[in-house]
Design a protein around this motif. Structure first.
Motif, PDB file in Angstrom:
ATOM      1  N   SER A  46     -43.701  15.149   5.133  1.00 36.07           N
ATOM      2  CA  SER A  46     -42.354  15.022   4.576  1.00 36.07           C
ATOM      3  C   SER A  46     -41.389  14.807   5.734  1.00 36.07           C
TER       4      SER A  46
ATOM      5  N   LEU B  14     -33.610  17.343  17.891  1.00 36.65           N
ATOM      6  CA  LEU B  14     -35.034  17.087  17.673  1.00 36.65           C
ATOM      7  C   LEU B  14     -35.891  17.424  18.895  1.00 36.65           C
TER       8      LEU B  14
ATOM      9  N   ASN C  98     -37.100  19.994  20.316  1.00 34.12           N
ATOM     10  CA  ASN C  98     -38.228  20.940  20.205  1.00 34.12           C
ATOM     11  C   ASN C  98     -39.126  20.678  19.013  1.00 34.12           C
TER      12      ASN C  98
ATOM     13  N   GLU D 186     -39.702  11.237  13.823  1.00 27.82           N
ATOM     14  CA  GLU D 186     -39.788   9.776  13.722  1.00 27.82           C
ATOM     15  C   GLU D 186     -38.450   9.256  13.227  1.00 27.82           C
TER      16      GLU D 186
ATOM     17  N   MET E 191     -42.995  17.191  15.747  1.00 28.34           N
ATOM     18  CA  MET E 191     -43.132  15.783  15.378  1.00 28.34           C
ATOM     19  C   MET E 191     -41.794  15.266  14.879  1.00 28.34           C
TER      20      MET E 191
ATOM     21  N   VAL F 131     -37.491  15.215   7.216  1.00 28.60           N
ATOM     22  CA  VAL F 131     -36.353  16.101   6.974  1.00 28.60           C
ATOM     23  C   VAL F 131     -35.122  15.636   7.749  1.00 28.60           C
TER      24      VAL F 131
ATOM     25  N   ASN G  67     -35.581   9.709  14.175  1.00 26.97           N
ATOM     26  CA  ASN G  67     -34.615  10.815  14.123  1.00 26.97           C
ATOM     27  C   ASN G  67     -34.771  11.751  12.917  1.00 26.97           C
ATOM     28  N   PHE G  68     -35.853  11.630  12.175  1.00 26.54           N
ATOM     29  CA  PHE G  68     -36.175  12.623  11.148  1.00 26.54           C
ATOM     30  C   PHE G  68     -37.107  13.679  11.754  1.00 26.54           C
ATOM     31  N   PHE G  69     -37.002  14.925  11.291  1.00 29.59           N
ATOM     32  CA  PHE G  69     -38.075  15.886  11.534  1.00 29.59           C
ATOM     33  C   PHE G  69     -39.241  15.456  10.663  1.00 29.59           C
ATOM     34  N   VAL G  70     -40.471  15.557  11.182  1.00 26.21           N
ATOM     35  CA  VAL G  70     -41.633  15.226  10.373  1.00 26.21           C
ATOM     36  C   VAL G  70     -42.460  16.504  10.232  1.00 26.21           C
ATOM     37  N   VAL G  71     -42.650  16.944   8.985  1.00 23.72           N
ATOM     38  CA  VAL G  71     -43.324  18.225   8.730  1.00 23.72           C
ATOM     39  C   VAL G  71     -44.468  18.016   7.740  1.00 23.72           C
ATOM     40  N   PRO G  72     -45.438  18.941   7.732  1.00 26.31           N
ATOM     41  CA  PRO G  72     -46.508  18.818   6.737  1.00 26.31           C
ATOM     42  C   PRO G  72     -45.909  18.702   5.333  1.00 26.31           C
ATOM     43  N   LYS G  73     -46.522  17.904   4.513  1.00 27.67           N
ATOM     44  CA  LYS G  73     -45.981  17.621   3.184  1.00 27.67           C
ATOM     45  C   LYS G  73     -45.687  18.910   2.411  1.00 27.67           C
ATOM     46  N   VAL G  74     -44.464  19.008   1.850  1.00 31.00           N
ATOM     47  CA  VAL G  74     -44.095  20.236   1.153  1.00 31.00           C
ATOM     48  C   VAL G  74     -44.147  20.106  -0.362  1.00 31.00           C
ATOM     49  N   VAL G  75     -44.546  18.940  -0.884  1.00 33.33           N
ATOM     50  CA  VAL G  75     -44.822  18.846  -2.326  1.00 33.33           C
ATOM     51  C   VAL G  75     -46.191  18.202  -2.498  1.00 33.33           C
TER      52      VAL G  75
END
Lengths: 95, 497
Positions: free
Chosen positions: B157, A77, A79, A84, A82, B159, A86-94
């Motif tokens: 989301s 994680l 690089n 949280e 974002m 991941v 230990n999850f990658f946090v990405v712009p919502k994909v649905v």
């Protein structure tokens, strides 16, 4: 091969590269040139030629089925713009 | 035996406003390969780890990382191919399937496109007592993607890449199925084979086995029409429901003058309907090409033969053997082989029998009716059975050798279930042994006859009344008299031939 505006936009979209109509205009000529250059290869008859995958005969290297890696969530994680818990946090994909 | 004469074509048709319709189904099943580490990295495949804990730099697609294939995943794919009686390709090639999604860090999935590891094979299914062969088109190895969670935050989301890079076998069927029940039977059978081979645990709740279902409808005899693909259906029940709903939807579309458009759909178990997943103009262009990081996968026929020698007996063979060696019914043999653990238990009981040829069928009845019945009632699995195979085998031995009656056997089963212990010892200690001593039986018979002179005179005209006498004698003996011996003595004493 003649590349038109629509094909340029399609290729850009598949590669997730955002380009303007003006840029596409220029790329049309460049891509046509590249395709023409690659198409010269079809002048050769390769019907009975196996695709070459290597220059020296070596086999695909294999691993034993053992766990040798993992538990490095911090490195994975490091690089991420974002994260949280230990999850990658990405712009919502649905929607 | 018990076979229905109706042809399956007739029974499977779906009535519509314009006549009968036939549904055509093909399945792509994704089965997670049983392995400790991933297809191309040394990270663990264990389910349920902390987010991103079972991830190596290869799985996260960091620059410069190279995939190295897990030899066990290759062996598992070959074993599965052999179990499906399929052609094993000694040379196969890994390709990149390109698409963008947040849980696919490489930007492509390593899969096999033109040259899969396993070619054509087949599976036999049974529906309504009829056997049908479903063609397998291919099996190939590929990577699983990560997991996106969409309900944690309104704008983002989350991941987790723990699944990223886990080996999957995609098993593609021919469009050979003609009803939801055939599709369910196919998945059930495929799952059974994978579990026997131990190449996939078939745990559908954990997503370790899931299916993409291709459905189209046509008038019988017409050529194939446009199909829709229902993605990621994760239970056998939902597969049935999704097919029924989708076939009905397509029939309605066509009968209303519309056209079915080829698209990907999702099944919603809450509404029981399918809905469109993505629009057509987004139709995928995966731009497959051979992965330059991986040489072709090659092995020898000797390697395949070696794996073949290590394969276990598969459910179809086992079922045939049970029927042939012990005279089991098709149904009973089917129940016993449905799960490998059940079959193993039955075989363990068989190995404890003194005369398995004589008592094999009796043992099957006890395993299926008494043991499975009781386990079901208590909501327990075969692994948790308080009655071991040795104990049940001992019990069957006592019945088979006429030392106890079947009825006493049930009492004994109860004791072993709740108290444990060796069946033979229990019978000895508690005096449950069947009385086969003719002298003792004769004495009881005489007592019963003396107490019921009216019945004795009636039985001369009505021989079926002997049943009443058997009951009385059994009762008087506390259930311990051997019913066969009682019958014989009674016939002699009552003068019935």
């Amino acid at each position: 091969m003649q590349v038109d505006q629509a094909l340029v936009m399609r290729i850009a979209r598949l590669a997730r590269i955002k380009i303007t109509d003006e840029e596409a205009e220029g790329l049309k000529g460049e891509l046509s040139g590249i395709f023409d250059w690659v198409e010269q290869l079809s002048e050769l008859d390769t019907d009975d030629v196996e695709p070459m995958t290597q220059v020296v005969p070596i086999a695909l290297p294999r691993r034993e089925d053992v766990v040798t890696d993992g538990d490095i969530a911090d490195k994975i994680l490091a690089n991420a713009p974002m994260s949280e818990d230990n999850f990658f946090v990405v712009p919502k994909v649905v929607e | 035996m018990g076979r229905k004469k109706k042809t399956s074509e007739k029974t499977n048709l779906i009535p519509g406003a314009t006549g009968d319709w036939e549904v055509v189904i093909g399945l792509e099943v994704h089965a997670q390969v049983n392995s400790k580490s991933k297809l191309f990295s040394g990270a663990s495949t264990k389910f349920g780890g902390e987010p991103n804990s079972h991830v190596s730099l290869v799985d996260a697609a960091m620059p410069g990382m190279l995939p190295v294939i897990n030899e066990e995943c290759v062996a598992q794919a070959v074993r599965t191919g052999l179990g499906l009686q399929a052609k094993i390709n000694l040379k196969s090639v890994f390709d990149r399937k390109n698409y963008f999604y947040a849980d696919l860090p490489q930007g492509y999935q390593i899969s096999q496109f033109k040259q899969p590891i396993v070619g054509e094979g087949e599976i036999e299914i049974d529906v309504d007592g009829e056997t049908k062969t479903i063609g397998i088109e291919r099996l190939h190895l590929e990577q699983d993607a990560g997991k996106s969670i969409h309900d944690q935050h309104p704008d983002y989301s989350y991941v987790d890449l723990n699944r990223s890079g886990v080996a999957l076998m995609e098993i593609v069927s021919r469009p050979d199925m003609r009803s939801s029940r055939e599709a369910q039977a196919y998945v059930t059978k495929l799952r059974m084979i994978l579990r026997y081979l131990e190449t996939c645990d078939g745990d559908m709740d954990k997503g370790n086995m899931r299916a993409d279902v291709n459905v189209s409808v046509r008038k019988p005899g017409d050529p194939l029409s446009t199909r829709c693909e229902i993605k990621n259906v994760n239970s056998i029940r939902f597969i049935g429901q999704a097919i029924e709903a989708e076939a009905r939807r397509q029939i309605d579309v066509v009968e209303d003058g519309g056209e079915v458009s080829q698209e990907t759909r999702l099944f919603d178990p809450k509404t029981g309907e399918t809905r469109s997943m993505r629009s057509k103009e987004e139709a995928h262009d995966y731009r497959y090409f051979p992965d330059p990081d991986l040489l072709p996968l090659e092995f020898t026929q000797e390697y395949v033969e070696e794996l073949k020698r290590g394969l276990p007996e598969l459910p179809d063979e086992k079922k045939k053997r049970f029927i042939k060696s012990f005279g089991l019914s098709d149904y009973d043999a089917g129940v016993l082989v449905a799960e490998r653990a059940s079959a193993n238990y039955f075989e363990a009981v068989l190995s404890c029998l003194k005369n398995s040829k004589r008592d094999g069928k009796l043992a099957a009845n006890w395993v299926i009716n008494e043991l499975f019945g009781r386990l079901n009632k208590e909501n327990m699995g075969i692994e948790e059975s308080p009655v071991s195979a040795e104990q049940l085998g001992g019990l069957v031995n006592l019945i088979g050798s006429d030392e106890i009656s079947g009825k006493i056997g049930k009492d004994l089963f109860e004791i072993v279930w709740s108290e444990g212990g060796d069946p033979a010892e229990i019978v000895e200690q508690r005096g449950m042994k069947q009385v086969t001593d003719t002298g003792a039986i004769e004495k009881t018979v005489e007592e019963v006859m003396a107490a019921n002179p009216d019945k004795v005179s009636m039985v001369k005209d009505k021989p079926s009344m002997i049943g009443w006498f058997v009951g009385q004698v059994m009762k008087a003996s506390g259930g311990k008299a051997n019913p066969k011996a009682v019958n014989e003595v009674l016939k002699k004493k009552l003068g019935i031939s």
